[in-house]
Every structure is written in structure tokens, then in C-alpha cells.
Scaffold this active site. Sequence first.
Site, PDB file in Angstrom:
ATOM      1  N   ASP A  10      66.227  20.417  50.389  1.00 47.67           N
ATOM      2  CA  ASP A  10      65.563  21.710  50.565  1.00 47.67           C
ATOM      3  C   ASP A  10      65.971  22.386  51.873  1.00 47.67           C
ATOM      4  OD1 ASP A  10      63.956  23.789  49.628  1.00 47.67           O
ATOM      5  OD2 ASP A  10      62.144  23.000  50.571  1.00 47.67           O
ATOM      6  N   LYS A  12      67.042  25.208  54.104  1.00 47.18           N
ATOM      7  CA  LYS A  12      66.878  26.662  54.096  1.00 47.18           C
ATOM      8  C   LYS A  12      66.481  27.065  55.511  1.00 47.18           C
ATOM      9  CE  LYS A  12      62.167  26.085  52.323  1.00 47.18           C
ATOM     10  NZ  LYS A  12      61.280  26.399  51.222  1.00 47.18           N
ATOM     11  N   ASN A  15      63.511  25.605  57.401  1.00 43.48           N
ATOM     12  CA  ASN A  15      63.478  24.172  57.682  1.00 43.48           C
ATOM     13  C   ASN A  15      64.378  23.776  58.849  1.00 43.48           C
ATOM     14  OD1 ASN A  15      61.529  23.706  55.815  1.00 43.48           O
ATOM     15  ND2 ASN A  15      62.933  23.126  54.197  1.00 43.48           N
ATOM     16  N   ASP A  33      60.964  19.221  57.709  1.00 37.16           N
ATOM     17  CA  ASP A  33      60.395  19.214  56.362  1.00 37.16           C
ATOM     18  C   ASP A  33      61.199  18.346  55.399  1.00 37.16           C
ATOM     19  OD1 ASP A  33      58.941  19.570  54.101  1.00 37.16           O
ATOM     20  OD2 ASP A  33      59.214  21.743  53.971  1.00 37.16           O
ATOM     21  N   THR A  52      64.128  25.154  46.871  1.00 37.49           N
ATOM     22  CA  THR A  52      63.988  26.599  46.749  1.00 37.49           C
ATOM     23  C   THR A  52      65.137  27.148  45.912  1.00 37.49           C
ATOM     24  OG1 THR A  52      62.955  26.586  48.927  1.00 37.49           O
ATOM     25  CG2 THR A  52      63.733  28.724  48.098  1.00 37.49           C
TER      26      THR A  52
END
Length: 164
Positions: A10, A12, A15, A33, A52
Amino acid sequence: MHKLGICHRDLKPENFLLLGNGPLEESILKIIDFGLSRRCQPGEVLQTTVGTLAYVAPEVLKQAYSTPCDLWRGGVLMSVLLSGSVPFEGDDKEMTRKARKGSYSLEGSEWEPVSERAKIFIRRLLLVDPSLRPSAAQAVEDKWIKELCDDGAGATLGLLGPLG
């Protein structure tokens, strides 16, 4: 992270955090995260579709992936940082279709100030076939990255190890 057998799944902009509030060139960038991360041994195939959608690699959509999905996310992340937008825009269905095909453009006024070396790096990360993407270790050795870090700042790219 990948050397430790961890696939983040994840990556992005949200993060990533800077450690401290000093000058940017003296700051350390940290990945945060790890709630969707998973241990992933070499050759292991992960199947859960997570993350995401705007950053999801085609192989994640096919539910057969490994650590190269993080490199795809890195390509999307670089696109966002350099152009201000994700390369696979649209509603969920359109984003999914474009990501599966690797259909994106690095053209237009937002891309004019971006160097060709940066665009080549992004294209390497956004290859639909994950076996053709560079590994994380290969990506930090990319000519464009090396030029950015020619002052020895490679340690800030997480090259110090698990706590670096």
C-alpha cells in the site's frame, strides 16, 4: 523492506513521513502504515487484492503477485510527485482497465519540466509484466536516482538497513 521479506502492498504518498522537521536535505524519509503488508518469501505468490486502487499493480488485480507490486506503486508515486496526478485516472473501472493494460501517458504540460531520465525510470517501474521491472535494489541503482543522490545521500533512501 524487500530484503527482509516484506511486501508493503500500500505504498502511496500518505504512507511516507519525514523524520524530524529540519531542512529537507537533512531529513530521513520513512515508510509507514504496514497494516496491509505481508511477509513474502522469494517465489511466494500472494493472492489477496489489497491497497489503494489508483496505485494497484496489474498482477495484484489478477491475484497473483509478489514484491514487484511495490515497485509498480513506486512508479505511480513518482508520477504523482513529478506531475501532480496519478497515471491511471478515471472511475474504479477505468483505473482498473488502464492499469491492466499499462495505458498511461507521460506527455502534456505537466510533464514538460520533467527530465527524460525520470520518465524512463517511471516507465521501467510501470511495466505490466512484473518480471521485467527492476527490483528495489536495482531501482536505487538507476542512473536518475544515482544522479539525484550523487552527494552520498543514498542512506536516506533506506540503504542503511531495517532501522536506517
